[in-house]
Design a protein around this motif. Structure first.
Motif, PDB file in Angstrom:
ATOM      1  N   LYS A   1     -10.184 -33.470 -34.254  1.00  0.00           N
ATOM      2  CA  LYS A   1     -11.553 -33.922 -34.547  1.00  0.00           C
ATOM      3  C   LYS A   1     -12.345 -32.473 -34.527  1.00  0.00           C
ATOM      4  CE  LYS A   1     -14.845 -36.323 -32.186  1.00  0.00           C
ATOM      5  NZ  LYS A   1     -15.518 -37.096 -31.339  1.00  0.00           N
ATOM      6  N   PHE A   2     -11.856 -31.262 -33.811  1.00  0.00           N
ATOM      7  CA  PHE A   2     -12.587 -30.125 -33.750  1.00  0.00           C
ATOM      8  C   PHE A   2     -12.414 -29.448 -35.236  1.00  0.00           C
ATOM      9  CE2 PHE A   2     -12.386 -25.421 -33.834  1.00  0.00           C
ATOM     10  CZ  PHE A   2     -13.375 -25.066 -33.435  1.00  0.00           C
ATOM     11  N   VAL A   3     -11.259 -29.512 -35.880  1.00  0.00           N
ATOM     12  CA  VAL A   3     -10.987 -28.973 -37.100  1.00  0.00           C
ATOM     13  C   VAL A   3     -11.458 -29.555 -38.269  1.00  0.00           C
ATOM     14  CG1 VAL A   3      -9.113 -28.414 -38.787  1.00  0.00           C
ATOM     15  CG2 VAL A   3      -8.519 -28.065 -36.515  1.00  0.00           C
ATOM     16  N   LYS A   4     -11.628 -30.899 -38.311  1.00  0.00           N
ATOM     17  CA  LYS A   4     -12.369 -31.818 -39.197  1.00  0.00           C
ATOM     18  C   LYS A   4     -13.926 -31.629 -39.188  1.00  0.00           C
ATOM     19  CE  LYS A   4     -13.090 -36.651 -40.570  1.00  0.00           C
ATOM     20  NZ  LYS A   4     -14.606 -36.377 -41.251  1.00  0.00           N
ATOM     21  N   ASN A   5     -14.428 -31.520 -37.941  1.00  0.00           N
ATOM     22  CA  ASN A   5     -15.867 -31.254 -37.730  1.00  0.00           C
ATOM     23  C   ASN A   5     -16.347 -29.696 -38.195  1.00  0.00           C
ATOM     24  OD1 ASN A   5     -16.411 -33.523 -36.780  1.00  0.00           O
ATOM     25  ND2 ASN A   5     -16.242 -32.951 -34.617  1.00  0.00           N
ATOM     26  N   TYR A   6     -15.249 -28.668 -37.903  1.00  0.00           N
ATOM     27  CA  TYR A   6     -15.565 -27.447 -38.343  1.00  0.00           C
ATOM     28  C   TYR A   6     -15.578 -27.397 -40.007  1.00  0.00           C
ATOM     29  CZ  TYR A   6     -14.929 -22.281 -38.655  1.00  0.00           C
ATOM     30  OH  TYR A   6     -15.304 -21.075 -39.163  1.00  0.00           O
ATOM     31  N   MET A   7     -14.401 -28.136 -40.419  1.00  0.00           N
ATOM     32  CA  MET A   7     -14.317 -28.162 -42.112  1.00  0.00           C
ATOM     33  C   MET A   7     -15.544 -28.527 -42.781  1.00  0.00           C
ATOM     34  SD  MET A   7     -11.558 -26.172 -42.728  1.00  0.00           S
ATOM     35  CE  MET A   7      -9.838 -26.033 -42.439  1.00  0.00           C
ATOM     36  N   ASP A   8     -15.990 -29.809 -42.100  1.00  0.00           N
ATOM     37  CA  ASP A   8     -17.087 -30.499 -42.660  1.00  0.00           C
ATOM     38  C   ASP A   8     -18.328 -29.594 -42.795  1.00  0.00           C
ATOM     39  OD1 ASP A   8     -15.675 -32.494 -43.168  1.00  0.00           O
ATOM     40  OD2 ASP A   8     -16.465 -33.588 -41.455  1.00  0.00           O
ATOM     41  N   SER A   9     -18.589 -28.559 -42.111  1.00  0.00           N
ATOM     42  CA  SER A   9     -19.823 -28.053 -41.853  1.00  0.00           C
ATOM     43  C   SER A   9     -19.540 -26.658 -42.661  1.00  0.00           C
ATOM     44  CB  SER A   9     -19.738 -27.068 -40.410  1.00  0.00           C
ATOM     45  OG  SER A   9     -18.855 -26.158 -40.077  1.00  0.00           O
ATOM     46  N   ILE A  10     -18.496 -26.383 -43.471  1.00  0.00           N
ATOM     47  CA  ILE A  10     -18.445 -25.019 -44.408  1.00  0.00           C
ATOM     48  C   ILE A  10     -18.777 -25.697 -45.735  1.00  0.00           C
ATOM     49  CG2 ILE A  10     -16.888 -23.539 -45.442  1.00  0.00           C
ATOM     50  CD1 ILE A  10     -15.263 -23.794 -42.928  1.00  0.00           C
ATOM     51  N   SER A  11     -19.817 -25.229 -46.385  1.00  0.00           N
ATOM     52  CA  SER A  11     -20.069 -25.700 -47.648  1.00  0.00           C
ATOM     53  C   SER A  11     -19.437 -25.172 -48.756  1.00  0.00           C
ATOM     54  CB  SER A  11     -21.843 -25.432 -47.950  1.00  0.00           C
ATOM     55  OG  SER A  11     -21.766 -23.733 -48.049  1.00  0.00           O
ATOM     56  N   GLY A  12     -18.776 -26.195 -49.594  1.00  0.00           N
ATOM     57  CA  GLY A  12     -18.198 -25.518 -50.808  1.00  0.00           C
ATOM     58  C   GLY A  12     -16.742 -25.796 -50.665  1.00  0.00           C
TER      59      GLY A  12
END
Length: 63
Positions: free
Chosen positions: A3-14
């Protein structure tokens, strides 16, 4: 953890472009390799395929 990785990846634009680029590079490499294999001269393929046998014969005569 996931869940942490998914949330972190969603926050990176592009970031969605990187898997597409890697897939295109992977696909492109094999397309180029496929084309090279079918356009290579038969004499070159025969010469390269005999290299291990020639080295083995040289090693046997040196002993």
């Amino acid at each position: 953890m996931l869940k942490f990785v998914k949330n972190y990846m969603d926050s990176i634009s592009g970031i969605e472009v990187y898997p597409i680029i890697s897939l295109l590079i992977f696909f492109g490499f094999f397309v180029v390799l496929f084309l090279w294999v079918f356009t290579a001269k038969k004499e070159y393929i025969q010469t390269v395929s005999n290299i291990p046998l020639e080295n083995d014969n040289q090693n046997q005569t040196e002993k």
